[in-house]
Design an enzyme around this catalytic site. Structure first.
Site, PDB file in Angstrom:
ATOM      1  N   GLU A  66       0.813  -1.216   0.000  1.00 11.64           N
ATOM      2  CA  GLU A  66       0.000   0.000   0.000  1.00 11.64           C
ATOM      3  C   GLU A  66       0.851   1.273   0.000  1.00 11.64           C
ATOM      4  OE1 GLU A  66      -0.657  -2.662   1.842  1.00 11.64           O
ATOM      5  OE2 GLU A  66      -2.535  -3.329   0.947  1.00 11.64           O
TER       6      GLU A  66
ATOM      7  N   HIS B 278     -12.133  -5.556   7.762  1.00 11.43           N
ATOM      8  CA  HIS B 278     -12.871  -5.361   6.504  1.00 11.43           C
ATOM      9  C   HIS B 278     -14.119  -4.533   6.788  1.00 11.43           C
ATOM     10  CE1 HIS B 278     -10.395  -8.945   5.806  1.00 11.43           C
ATOM     11  NE2 HIS B 278     -10.370  -8.566   4.549  1.00 11.43           N
TER      12      HIS B 278
END
Lengths: 325, 411
Positions: A60, A130
């Protein structure tokens, strides 16, 4: 006018942006031939080639560092972070680099072309990693714009505006609504303004404020409240940063009450910023304390997700408490 | 792409299999090693002198400005001393329109491209002419016209940015590349890994130039990594790599020139590790006597890269002691004159506090600025720099921190 779900609307916006401007480049983990784990980038590689829509290695901070450089060069990167929960490795690149690029260089260089798309929010049994709603971390960062759509029409219009905006934009997509939310979306190119809230419904007793997937929860609470004879004004903030103080102030000056609701934990959540500002600007008009209906100050749980979330019943009870104060 | 063959006897590898030699062309006495491949610089007096002059300008600037910092005229400073050949030699091997994304010890690259003493000083003193509008600490230079990305303090963040920038250059197809400089300490950051891996996977025309100068502030290289420096890491990314003597300007130049060809013609990244030594303190806030010996420093002073190049130039009859003396003296004078000019210039206007945060000033920021102006009007003496732009009648001299007319800079 065709009916689309939110993913189709996002895909359609990316398609339009890439067709119009060859500097627009989409990348991230699995966005290439596969089209993204949620399919938001379906067929883009097929249409625009591997050079403009591609998979990156799984890193990322690399994705956003790469995107910063690409934007500084003059390209228009649309980077995807697979889940907002995984944006934190890129926090340094976003907060220290993206946000400060124009300011620190005296406008010699900027990364205004950059848009970071990322799915956020709970309600999908996603557990700790999530489900998160990290918008408040970024709201504390001058130089960023933070945008959250609530339905397919908004998602397309706000995403196109974000891609073309002269400043870097973090675009949080409510993944619970990716397929659940459908609606009419014009096929044509259109944009919705960044930095402006939208008054969805006018009312006189209380102002209800939220963004993204939480607007659906607020709508359900309003149905209950209206049955109980409470007139609700509903505002979708749409942009967390910069946020539209004036629209909220105008509404609260009229209703005298404010309830803010978000999924993210309460302490340090963006509702705190809004509440403080409205208290400063509407002090003499407030008839009850500003209410915050939020997630608990805990990590996002799996099994007790329903208990954790600020659902319509919790919002409804808070509306009643405010009106009866 | 992973390829492998089978073995059936247990055998670990440890990394000791990788040894990378150091590429050197120039001896300390200015003569070439036997069999050394001679770069085109050997036939190009004009370019060789441009390169040498940039190294010397950098050295004089650094020595004078560190002295100015010690006098309290400047808040902060960092020297390039000992690493001029690495930085300037690499820059000279590039096209002047290639992008440079540096760490902070690469002022020599700017000098080579023509950044003037005035431009340096305006940034160092954060005055109204500073391109960065006085917002960043000294030495955080940037120049759009010279293709030198504005420096930021967070280490290694520029490395993946260089990969991204170079990817854009590849798509633009104009034959340019990006070089990114960083120290061996910064190479321990995660951004280093991200950048090299992405550059190799996406075939990006970027040169990763590591200045391995032995120290990251007080941390010696052997506490930074266990392996044979930075260069062997390139194998893990399947990347072209070379290690050069960073105090040998000819070796640095030649290696970077070849790296540029690989980058631009093949769209492949290259890692260059330049072995050098940070002769000065880490910064004006650091005292190296707390962590390394005088003897060690002296040994490296003997290997001064500027001296080595000067001897090479003299040997070719391209540079004389008189020319050296004359240039040094004129540079010192010029530094002092430009410093005095920069010190006296007014600070950036108050409004620059809120501009460039976004492309346009937001309503909320405008409200904050208006409130600040009101406050400063109430207490103008307590905010002299801010009050100046509210009341242009105030003379710049009245608000300069340290009016300086003396010449105690040392050299």
């Amino acid at each position: 006018m065709p009916t689309m779900n939110m993913l189709q609307a996002i895909n359609n916006a990316l398609d339009i942006a890439m067709a119009e401007d060859e500097r627009v480049i989409c990348f991230g983990e699995d966005v290439g031939v596969f089209g993204g784990v949620f399919r938001a980038t379906s067929h883009l590689q097929e249409r625009y080639g591997k050079a403009r829509c591609f998979n990156t290695p799984l890193v990322e901070q690399g994705i956003i560092g790469f995107a910063n450089g690409l934007a500084a060069q003059g390209s228009v990167p649309v980077a995807e972070i697979q889940f907002a929960d995984y944006i934190f490795p890129a926090f340094d690149q976003i907060v220290n680099e993206t946000a400060k690029f124009r300011f620190r260089s005296g406008d010699l260089f900027n990364v205004g072309g950059l848009t970071i798309r990322t799915p956020y929010g709970g309600g999908i049994s996603g557990g700790l990693y999530h489900s998160q709603s990290p918008e408040a971390y970024f709201a504390h960062t001058p130089g960023l714009k933070v945008v959250v759509p609530r339905n397919p029409y908004q998602a397309k219009g706000l995403l196109l505006a974000s891609i073309r905006d002269p400043d870097p934009v973090l675009f949080f997509e409510p993944k619970r609504l990716y397929r659940a939310s459908t609606g009419e979306v014009p096929e044509d190119d259109y944009q919705l303004p960044i930095g402006e809230a939208e008054v969805i419904k006018e009312g006189s007793d209380i102002t209800l404020l939220g963004w993204g997937a939480q607007m659906e929860i607020i709508d359900r609470a309003v149905e209950l409240a209206e049955k109980a004879g409470i007139s609700c004004e509903v505002i979708d903030l749409r942009s967390i940063l910069p946020w539209d103080e004036d629209t909220v102030v105008e509404s609260v000056l009229k209703t005298g009450r404010l309830l803010i609701s978000h999924e993210a934990p309460r302490t340090g959540g963006f509702a705190g910023e809004i509440a403080a500002t409205i208290q400063e600007r509407c002090f003499l008009y407030l008839e009850s304390p500003i209410a915050r209906v939020t997630g608990l100050d805990t990590p996002f749980p799996l099994t007790l997700e329903k208990e954790y979330l600020p659902d319509h019943l919790k919002v409804y009870e808070a509306i009643r408490a405010s009106v009866e104060f | 792409m992973t390829t492998t063959e089978d073995v059936h006897a247990l055998a670990f590898m440890t990394g000791d299999e990788f040894h990378i030699p150091t590429y050197r062309l120039l001896r300390q006495d200015g003569s070439l090693f036997e069999g050394a491949d001679v770069p085109d610089l050997d036939q190009d007096q004009e370019k060789a002198l441009r390169l040498y002059r940039a190294m010397l300008v950098t050295r004089v600037l650094d020595e004078r400005m560190m002295a100015a910092q010690r006098q309290g005229r400047l808040s902060f400073y960092m020297q390039c001393t000992g690493e001029e050949a690495a930085v300037v030699g690499a820059t000279a091997a590039l096209d002047d329109a290639d992008m440079i994304m540096a760490q902070y010890r690469e002022q020599g690259a700017l000098v080579y491209r023509g950044f003037t003493y005035d431009e340096f000083m305006n940034q160092l003193f954060g005055n109204e002419l500073d391109y960065g509008k006085g917002r960043q600490m000294p030495i955080h230079y940037g120049s759009r016209k010279l293709h030198y990305m504005t420096i930021s303090s967070p280490l290694a963040t520029q490395i993946p940015q260089a990969t991204g920038y170079a990817y854009g250059q590849k798509l633009a197809g104009e034959g340019h590349c990006t070089i990114t400089f960083f120290g061996e300490g910064a190479a321990s950051e995660g951004d280093f890994h991200a950048a090299l891996n992405m550059a190799a996977v996406h075939e990006v025309p970027v040169i990763f130039f590591c200045r391995n100068n032995g120290y990251a502030i007080s941390t010696p290289a052997h506490e930074q990594f266990a392996a044979d420096g930075i260069a062997p890491r390139a194998f893990g990314y399947r990347m072209h790599v070379i290690r050069v003597d960073g105090n040998d300007v000819l070796a640095v130049y030649r290696a970077t020139q070849a790296a540029r060809t690989i980058a631009v013609e093949k769209n492949q990244p290259v890692l260059i590790e330049a072995m050098t030594y940070r002769l000065a303190a880490h910064s004006s806030s650091d005292d190296p006597s707390g962590y390394r010996s005088r003897k060690e420093e002296d040994a490296w002073r003997e290997k001064d890269p500027i001296l080595r190049m000067r001897r090479w130039l003299s040997g070719k009859g391209w540079w004389s002691d008189d020319e050296e003396k004359e240039l040094q003296e004129s540079l010192r004078r010029e530094v002092l004159e430009t410093m005095k000019r920069a010190e006296k210039r007014p600070p950036p206007p108050l409004d620059s506090l809120v501009t460039d945060v976004y492309a346009d000033v937001t309503p909320a920021l405008q409200r904050q600025l208006d409130a600040l102006k009101q406050h400063i009007r109430r207490y103008p003496d307590d905010y002299p720099k801010g009050a100046l732009s509210l009341d242009p009648g105030v003379r710049a001299e009245d608000v300069a921190d340290k009016p300086a007319d003396d010449d105690r800079g040392g050299a």
